[in-house]
Scaffold this motif. Structure first.
Motif, PDB file in Angstrom:
ATOM      1  N   THR B 238       0.832  -1.203   0.000  1.00 56.37           N
ATOM      2  CA  THR B 238       0.000   0.000   0.000  1.00 56.37           C
ATOM      3  C   THR B 238       0.869   1.256   0.000  1.00 56.37           C
ATOM      4  O   THR B 238       0.355   2.363   0.026  1.00 56.37           O
ATOM      5  CB  THR B 238      -0.932   0.039   1.226  1.00 56.37           C
ATOM      6  OG1 THR B 238      -0.112   0.151   2.397  1.00 56.37           O
ATOM      7  CG2 THR B 238      -1.784  -1.206   1.330  1.00 56.37           C
ATOM      8  N   ALA B 240       3.486   4.217  -1.384  1.00 58.97           N
ATOM      9  CA  ALA B 240       3.570   4.952  -2.647  1.00 58.97           C
ATOM     10  C   ALA B 240       4.630   4.300  -3.530  1.00 58.97           C
ATOM     11  O   ALA B 240       5.504   3.574  -3.045  1.00 58.97           O
ATOM     12  CB  ALA B 240       3.937   6.400  -2.380  1.00 58.97           C
ATOM     13  N   MET B 241       4.552   4.571  -4.818  1.00 56.04           N
ATOM     14  CA  MET B 241       5.483   3.941  -5.757  1.00 56.04           C
ATOM     15  C   MET B 241       6.938   4.283  -5.429  1.00 56.04           C
ATOM     16  O   MET B 241       7.829   3.488  -5.628  1.00 56.04           O
ATOM     17  CB  MET B 241       5.168   4.389  -7.189  1.00 56.04           C
ATOM     18  CG  MET B 241       3.774   4.042  -7.653  1.00 56.04           C
ATOM     19  SD  MET B 241       3.408   2.287  -7.572  1.00 56.04           S
ATOM     20  CE  MET B 241       4.378   1.696  -8.959  1.00 56.04           C
ATOM     21  N   HIS B 274      -5.650  -7.840  -8.758  1.00 57.77           N
ATOM     22  CA  HIS B 274      -6.458  -8.253  -9.904  1.00 57.77           C
ATOM     23  C   HIS B 274      -5.655  -8.924 -11.005  1.00 57.77           C
ATOM     24  O   HIS B 274      -6.189  -9.684 -11.796  1.00 57.77           O
ATOM     25  CB  HIS B 274      -7.254  -7.076 -10.476  1.00 57.77           C
ATOM     26  CG  HIS B 274      -6.396  -5.990 -11.047  1.00 57.77           C
ATOM     27  ND1 HIS B 274      -5.717  -6.114 -12.223  1.00 57.77           N
ATOM     28  CD2 HIS B 274      -6.092  -4.752 -10.579  1.00 57.77           C
ATOM     29  CE1 HIS B 274      -5.033  -4.996 -12.471  1.00 57.77           C
ATOM     30  NE2 HIS B 274      -5.238  -4.168 -11.482  1.00 57.77           N
ATOM     31  N   GLN B 278      -0.476  -5.315 -12.080  1.00 51.35           N
ATOM     32  CA  GLN B 278      -0.821  -4.424 -10.985  1.00 51.35           C
ATOM     33  C   GLN B 278       0.427  -3.778 -10.397  1.00 51.35           C
ATOM     34  O   GLN B 278       1.457  -4.413 -10.218  1.00 51.35           O
ATOM     35  CB  GLN B 278      -1.552  -5.203  -9.902  1.00 51.35           C
ATOM     36  CG  GLN B 278      -2.140  -4.284  -8.876  1.00 51.35           C
ATOM     37  CD  GLN B 278      -3.386  -4.868  -8.271  1.00 51.35           C
ATOM     38  OE1 GLN B 278      -3.896  -5.871  -8.736  1.00 51.35           O
ATOM     39  NE2 GLN B 278      -3.880  -4.232  -7.240  1.00 51.35           N
ATOM     40  N   SER B 279       0.320  -2.490 -10.085  1.00 51.20           N
ATOM     41  CA  SER B 279       1.495  -1.760  -9.615  1.00 51.20           C
ATOM     42  C   SER B 279       1.467  -1.526  -8.115  1.00 51.20           C
ATOM     43  O   SER B 279       2.495  -1.324  -7.504  1.00 51.20           O
ATOM     44  CB  SER B 279       1.578  -0.411 -10.315  1.00 51.20           C
ATOM     45  OG  SER B 279       0.393   0.335 -10.084  1.00 51.20           O
ATOM     46  N   LYS B 280       0.277  -1.515  -7.537  1.00 53.42           N
ATOM     47  CA  LYS B 280       0.227  -1.305  -6.086  1.00 53.42           C
ATOM     48  C   LYS B 280      -1.123  -1.784  -5.556  1.00 53.42           C
ATOM     49  O   LYS B 280      -2.042  -2.064  -6.317  1.00 53.42           O
ATOM     50  CB  LYS B 280       0.464   0.154  -5.728  1.00 53.42           C
ATOM     51  CG  LYS B 280      -0.709   1.046  -5.934  1.00 53.42           C
ATOM     52  CD  LYS B 280      -0.605   2.252  -5.021  1.00 53.42           C
ATOM     53  CE  LYS B 280      -1.168   1.997  -3.655  1.00 53.42           C
ATOM     54  NZ  LYS B 280      -0.723   2.910  -2.651  1.00 53.42           N
ATOM     55  N   LEU B 281      -1.223  -1.889  -4.262  1.00 50.59           N
ATOM     56  CA  LEU B 281      -2.467  -2.313  -3.639  1.00 50.59           C
ATOM     57  C   LEU B 281      -3.077  -1.129  -2.903  1.00 50.59           C
ATOM     58  O   LEU B 281      -2.369  -0.337  -2.295  1.00 50.59           O
ATOM     59  CB  LEU B 281      -2.197  -3.460  -2.662  1.00 50.59           C
ATOM     60  CG  LEU B 281      -1.639  -4.705  -3.352  1.00 50.59           C
ATOM     61  CD1 LEU B 281      -1.092  -5.691  -2.328  1.00 50.59           C
ATOM     62  CD2 LEU B 281      -2.705  -5.372  -4.206  1.00 50.59           C
ATOM     63  N   THR B 282      -4.380  -1.004  -3.008  1.00 47.14           N
ATOM     64  CA  THR B 282      -5.052   0.137  -2.391  1.00 47.14           C
ATOM     65  C   THR B 282      -5.724  -0.288  -1.094  1.00 47.14           C
ATOM     66  O   THR B 282      -6.455  -1.269  -1.044  1.00 47.14           O
ATOM     67  CB  THR B 282      -6.087   0.736  -3.353  1.00 47.14           C
ATOM     68  OG1 THR B 282      -5.393   1.141  -4.529  1.00 47.14           O
ATOM     69  CG2 THR B 282      -6.759   1.942  -2.737  1.00 47.14           C
ATOM     70  N   LEU B 283      -5.444   0.494  -0.071  1.00 48.12           N
ATOM     71  CA  LEU B 283      -5.962   0.208   1.242  1.00 48.12           C
ATOM     72  C   LEU B 283      -7.409   0.665   1.362  1.00 48.12           C
ATOM     73  O   LEU B 283      -7.807   1.666   0.797  1.00 48.12           O
ATOM     74  CB  LEU B 283      -5.118   0.997   2.238  1.00 48.12           C
ATOM     75  CG  LEU B 283      -5.416   0.731   3.689  1.00 48.12           C
ATOM     76  CD1 LEU B 283      -4.865  -0.619   4.051  1.00 48.12           C
ATOM     77  CD2 LEU B 283      -4.786   1.803   4.542  1.00 48.12           C
TER      78      LEU B 283
END
Lengths: 252, 651
Positions: B238, B240-241, B274, B278-283
Motif C-alpha cells: 500500500t 507509494a510507488m 487483480h 498491478q502496480s500497487k495495492l489500495t488500502l
C-alpha cells in the motif's frame, strides 16, 4: 468485475527538457486488462520501451490512490481523463474502448513549465502556500483542542475545501491558467475556522499577490476548474476568497 | 552490550519524560543560528521536525524525492490518529493508550518510548486543531471520535477518510511558513545517496538532483532520517510507488543498526490483487471495521460459486455466512488488531473459502448491509463516502449494495533503524523519526498510531532530544563540502555507484527484478514464514541480486530525469534489505505480532511467543559486503506492565 483485455494506440507527448521543443509519438500497447489503472497501462508501455532499449515516458505519480496529487496528465483533452472526481491514477481502463487512440499530454499552463515528457514543475503552488497558506502559530503552547467549539457545518465546509490535493488541474484546465480555485480552497478553509479567521484577509492578499507574480492568469468565472477538480471543490470558495481579498484591499 | 545504550532515563515510567526534559541540555537562542540540521523526508515526522526545529531557530535543510513536500506518503493514511484525550468519557487514560500499544505490539516495544508517545499524544490534537486541521465534529461543535482495532475505547480523531492528508497538510503549512520566512531551505526532487561521517559523527549528506542528475553535498551538524518504511521490498504494497528503504540502508552501511527488520505489518483490508500488471495495492481504511462485518461463506460450494460468478454475495443467507472474526474473537470482534485479522483472513482463504476470482483465489467480504439497515445509508455515506467512492472507481462495484472484497496487503514496517530514547541511532549525530525508526510499535502497530508516532517524534520529541546532542556542537564550524575530504570521497563513491548501475547494460528491466524479489518476499517472508521458506528466500534473493548486477538494463542518461536509474538505485538496496529481513525472521524462533512462524503456534492457530528467549530487540550491525551481519540484542524490560499472552477473545 468482468475483466477483458483491449488494444490501444497512444499519442504521447515527448519532450527532452524545458528548453527543447516537444512532439507527439505514437505507440501501441496490447492486451491491456480493463481492470488496470491508466498508469498501469503506461507502466506496460514503459516496460515495452525499456525492453526495446528506448527511454521510457517520464510522468509524475506516487501514491496511486488519488490523494498525493502528484499525478497529472491531459488525457483526450481532459485533465485527469474522461471521468469525474478522480485523479489519473484512479482512472481505469474500462473507461476506454478496444482499438481507441488515446492522446496523453502534460499540464499546459504558464505557471507549470515542462521538465520532461509529461512531467511538469509545480513548485509555483508551493510558493503560493509559502506566501500565506498557514496559520501563524508555532509548535507547542496550544490550548486544549476542545477549547473553541466549531459549528459542524463550518468544520464540514472547511473540510470540503481542505480536500484539495494541489495537483494543478484547476490551473491546467483554466483558459486563463488561473490558480484561483487552488488559492481559494486554502483561503476558504482557514477563513471558515476561528483559528484561521484572524489572518484571513492578509492571507488572501498575500496568496493572490504571489499567484499573480508567478504568471497565473485571472479568474473569469468559467467554472471549468470546478468540473475537472478531482476532489470536486466548489467555486463557491472563490467567492469567499474574493470577500477576504476585498476586506484586505479596503483596509489598505 | 555497551554499544546498545538505549539511554532510558531514571525514575518511574510516568516521570521519565518530565525528568529527561528537566535535566537535558539545551542550545541557547543565539547559538541555534550557528547550527545546521538536515532533515530527510517531509512526511508527518520529517515535515513536523523540520518546521519545529526551524521555529526554534535552527537552520534547517529539508529534502524530499517528490515534486513537493506535500506529497509524502503520510498523506495517504485514511482512518485516524489516536490520542488519550478521553473526550467520550469512556475510560481512556495515558496509561491505557500506553498499555494497548504495548499489548498490540505483542510485548516487543520499548516501554519508556511508548509511554512518552502516549503522554504527548494529546498535544498533537491541540497542535493540529490550531493549525486549522478540520477534524470531524459533533453538532455541539466538539471533536468526534471513533474506534480502531485493539482498543476498547473510542480514541481515534479523524477528518473523513483523509486524516493523514489533513495532518500532513497541517505539518506542510507549518513547514511552508518556515520556508517562506527563510528558515528552511527546501530541496524537492532530491534523493539522498549517502551520509557523510567525519571523525565518527554524522556531518552531512550526498544527494542526487532527480531532474538534472547533479550530485551534490550538504553539511549539517546533525542529520534526521524521516524517510518512512521499506514495505516496497514486497513490490506490491500500500506504499507509494517511490517509497523506499534506501536512506535507512545507507545509514545501516555507515554503522546504524537495523532493528527488528522482519516486523512487517500486513493490513487486513486492502483491495485484492487483480492481475500481473498491478502496480500497487489500495488500502481500505481500518475505520471501516467500525461498521463493516467481515465474512466468508460457510459452505465451500458457495465460495466457489461466488468466485465463478454464479452466485452473488447478497444471495447467501445470514445463516450461511461465517463471520469468522466475531466467531473466533468475541470480545473484540471485527476490531481485533491488524495482524490477527490478516492471519484469520489467510486461514479462511487457505482453507478454500476465498471469494475473489484471482489467481490465488484470495479475498473475503467486508459487508455494510447490517450497518446500513441499522443506521441508514446517509450515515454510512457521511462516515465513509470518499472510501466507498474510491472503491467503486477501482472495482466498478457499488459497496452500498454489495459487500466490498478485501484481502491483506503489506502496509507498514514496524522494524527500522535502531534508535535510543533520544531517537539517536548508533551513529552519533544521526537521528531517525517516524516509520523509519523501530521504536514504538513492537511486532505489530495498532491502527491510527502511525500518525500519532510520526507527529509525536516530529513536533514533541525530536525538537527536545536533538538539543541534548547539539548543545555540544554549536562551536563546530560549518564545513565546506567542496574542500572537506570526507565529502569529496563520498561524492566520488556515489558517482562510481551510479556509473556502475548504468554500465551493466544487460537485458532485464528494474521492475522485472523488483517483481521477482517481491514474489519471493510475499511467498516466503510474508504473512506466514518458517525455517525452510526463510532459508530458501535468502538463497533466492542472493541469486536475484547476482543477476541484477549482471543483467540490469537502464536506458537513457544520468544528467536528466531518469526514472529507471532512480528505481534501480532503490531496488539495489531492496535486494539487500530483503535478505536481512529473512535473516532476522530466521533468527527469531517464535511468533509475535506480524511475525508469524508456522512452527510456533498454539493449538488454535494463534501466535506463540517465546518470552524467555526472545524478549529483545534484534539490532543488526553491518560488517561489510559479503560478510554476515552481527546481531546485537537489546533486552526488553517491562516494569509497569504485566506481560501476558495476547488475548482478544475475552475482555
Amino acid at each position: 468485475m468482468s475483466s477483458k483485455t483491449i488494444n490501444l494506440k497512444l499519442k504521447v507527448w515527448r519532450q527532452l527538457n524545458a528548453k527543447t521543443k516537444g512532439k507527439f509519438e505514437i505507440y501501441e500497447v496490447k492486451n491491456i486488462s480493463t481492470d488496470s489503472s491508466f498508469l498501469e497501462m503506461v507502466d506496460v508501455l514503459n516496460e515495452q520501451l525499456v525492453n526495446e532499449s528506448k527511454e521510457p515516458v517520464a510522468f509524475d505519480h506516487d501514491c496511486r490512490e488519488g490523494i498525493c496529487g502528484m499525478c497529472s496528465l491531459f488525457i483526450n483533452g481532459r485533465a485527469h481523463g474522461p471521468d469525474t472526481e478522480i485523479t489519473t491514477c484512479q482512472l481505469h481502463m474500462r473507461t476506454f474502448k478496444d482499438g481507441e487512440t488515446i492522446s496523453i499530454e502534460p499540464w499546459r499552463a504558464g505557471g507549470f513549465p515542462v521538465i520532461k515528457d509529461l512531467m511538469v514543475d509545480r513548485t509555483a503552488y508551493d510558493k503560493i502556500m509559502q506566501a500565506g497558506g498557514f496559520v501563524s502559530i508555532s509548535t507547542g503552547g496550544i490550548p486544549d483542542a476542545n477549547a473553541i467549539p466549531i459549528a459542524k457545518p463550518d468544520a464540514d465546509e472547511a473540510m470540503d475545501a481542505a480536500a484539495c490535493i494541489g495537483c494543478g488541474s484547476c490551473a491546467a484546465t483554466c483558459k486563463n491558467s488561473s490558480a484561483m480555485l487552488f488559492v481559494a480552497a486554502k483561503v476558504s478553509q482557514l477563513a471558515l475556522l476561528p483559528q484561521g479567521k484572524i489572518e484571513a484577509s492578509i492571507r488572501a492578499k498575500n496568496m493572490v499577490a504571489k499567484m499573480d507574480e508567478l504568471g497565473f492568469g485571472n479568474c473569469s468565472n468559467t467554472g471549468a476548474c470546478e468540473v475537472e477538480c478531482p476532489k470536486g471543490i466548489s467555486i463557491a470558495h472563490i467567492a469567499r476568497l474574493n470577500r477576504e481579498y476585498l476586506v484586505a484591499k479596503v483596509k489598505d | 552490550m555497551a554499544k546498545l545504550d538505549s539511554k532510558i532515563p531514571e525514575g518511574k515510567l510516568k516521570d521519565k519524560w518530565s525528568n529527561y526534559k528537566a535535566h537535558q541540555n539545551l542550545v541557547n537562542p543565539a547559538n541555534k543560528r550557528k547550527i545546521d540540521v538536515i532533515v530527510i523526508g517531509t512526511g508527518l515526522a520529517g515535515g513536523a521536525a523540520a518546521a519545529s526545529l526551524a521555529e526554534l531557530g535552527f537552520r534547517v535543510k529539508n529534502f524530499c524525492y517528490q515534486d513537493s513536500p506535500r506529497r509524502a506518503h503520510s498523506i495517504a493514511a485514511q482512518g485516524g490518529i489516536n490520542a488519550a484525550k478521553n473526550y467520550p468519557n469512556d475510560g481512556d487514560t495515558v496509561y491505557r493508550l500506553f498499555y494497548d500499544t504495548i499489548k498490540g505490539g505483542d510485548y516487543r516495544a520499548r516501554e519508556s518510548n511508548v509511554y512518552r508517545l502516549a503522554e504527548v499524544s494529546n498535544s498533537i490534537i491541540d497542535q493540529s486543531v490550531a493549525q486549522g486541521v478540520p477534524f470531524a465534529r459533533d453538532y455541539g461543535g466538539l471533536l468526534d471520535n471513533r474506534s480502531f482495532g485493539g482498543a476498547l475505547v473510542s480514541r481515534t480523531f479523524y477528518a473523513r477518510g483523509q486524516t493523514g492528508q489533513q495532518l500532513l497538510l497541517g505539518a506542510y503549512s507549518a513547514l511552508s511558513r518556515q520556508i517562506g520566512l527563510g528558515n528552511v531551505e527546501m530541496y524537492n526532487r532530491t534523493e539522498l545517496m549517502d551520509l557523510v561521517i567525519v571523525d565518527g559523527k554524522t556531518r552531512g549528506i550526498v544527494t542526487r538532483n532527480l531532474t538534472d542528475g547533479k550530485i551534490e553535498s550538504h553539511f549539517g551538524h546533525a542529520v534526521v532520517l524521516a524517510t518512512g518504511g521499506y514495505g516496497n521490498v514486497f513490490f506490491l504494497s500500500t506504499n507509494a510507488m517511490g517509497s523506499n528503504g534506501s536512506a535507512a540502508w545507507k545509514a545501516y552501511k555507515k554503522g546504524a543498526y537495523m532493528a527488528n527488520p522482519c516486523f512487517v505489518q500486513i493490513h487486513p483490508t486492502a483491495i485484492p490483487q487483480h492481475g500481473d500488471f498491478q502496480s500497487k495495492l489500495t488500502l481500505m481504511s481500518e475505520s471501516l471495521r467500525n461498521d463493516g462485518r467481515i465474512w466468508v461463506p460457510k459452505k465451500i460450494e458457495d465460495a466457489k460459486a461466488v468466485r465463478e460468478g454464479t452466485k452473488r454475495a447478497e444471495d447467501i443467507p445470514d445463516e450461511d455466512r461465517d463471520f469468522y472474526l466475531e466467531r473466533r474473537y468475541p470480545a473484540f470482534g471485527n476490531l481485533v488488531p491488524r495482524d490477527v485479522a490478516a492471519r484469520a483472513a489467510k486461514e479462511r482463504t487457505d482453507a478454500g473459502f476465498g471469494i475473489e476470482n484471482n489467481p490465488k483465489k484470495e479475498g473475503v467480504f467486508l459487508d455494510f448491509k447490517y450497518a446500513i439497515e441499522r443506521l441508514g445509508k446517509d450515515v454510512i455515506e457521511a462516515r465513509y463516502g470518499n472510501l466507498f467512492q474510491m472503491y467503486g472507481k477501482i472495482t466498478d462495484d457499488n459497496p452500498y449494495k454489495t459487500p466490498m472484497k478485501i484481502f491483506p496487503a503489506i502496509h507498514y514496517t514496524m522494524g527500522g533503524i535502531w534508535v535510543d530514547y533520544e531517537l539517536q541511532t548508533s551513529v552519533p549525530g544521526l537521528f531517525a523519526a517516524g516509520e523509519a525508526n523501530f521504536s514504538d510499535h513492537g511486532a505489530n502497530r495498532l491502527g491510527a498510531s502511525a500518525l500519532m508516532q510520526g507527529l509525536a517524534d516530529g513536533y514533541f520529541v525530536l525538537p527536545y532530544t536533538i538539543q541534548n546532542y547539539l548543545a555540544y556542537e554549536f562551536d563546530t564550524p560549518r564545513m565546506d563540502p567542496k574542500t572537506q575530504k570526507e565529502f569529496i570521497e563520498a561524492e566520488k563513491a556515489v558517482k562510481v555507484h551510479v556509473d556502475k548501475l548504468m554500465n551493466i547494460k544487460g537485458k532485464q528491466s528494474v521492475d522485472s527484478f523488483h517483481k521477482r524479489l517481491g514474489k519471493v518476499m510475499w511467498d516466503k517472508v510474508g504473512m506466514a514464514r518458517n525455517g525452510k521458506s526463510l532459508k530458501e528466500a535468502i538463497a533466492e534473493i542472493q541469486q536475484i541480486r547476482k543477476e541484477f548486477w549482471e543483467d540490469l538494463k537502464i536506458p537513457g542518461e544520468t544528467d536528466t530525469v531518469n526514472v529507471e536509474l532512480e528505481k534501480a538505485n532503490r531496488v539495489a538496496d531492496f535486494l539487500e534489505i530483503g535478505e536481512l529481513m529473512a535473516r532476522d525472521a530466521l533468527t527469531r524462533e517464535e511468533s509475535c505480532g506480524g511475525h508469524f512462524r508456522t512452527e510456533f503456534r498454539t493449538e488454535d492457530g494463534e501466535a506463540e511467543r517465546n518470552d524467555s528467549d526472545y524478549m529483545f530487540v534484534s539490532a543488526w550491525e553491518y560488517k561489510g559486503d559479503g560478510k554476515e551481519p552481527e546481531l546485537h540484542k537489546e533486552p526488553l524490560k517491562y516494569e509497569e506492565i504485566e506481560v501476558k499472552t495476547r488475548n482478544y477473545k475475552t475482555a
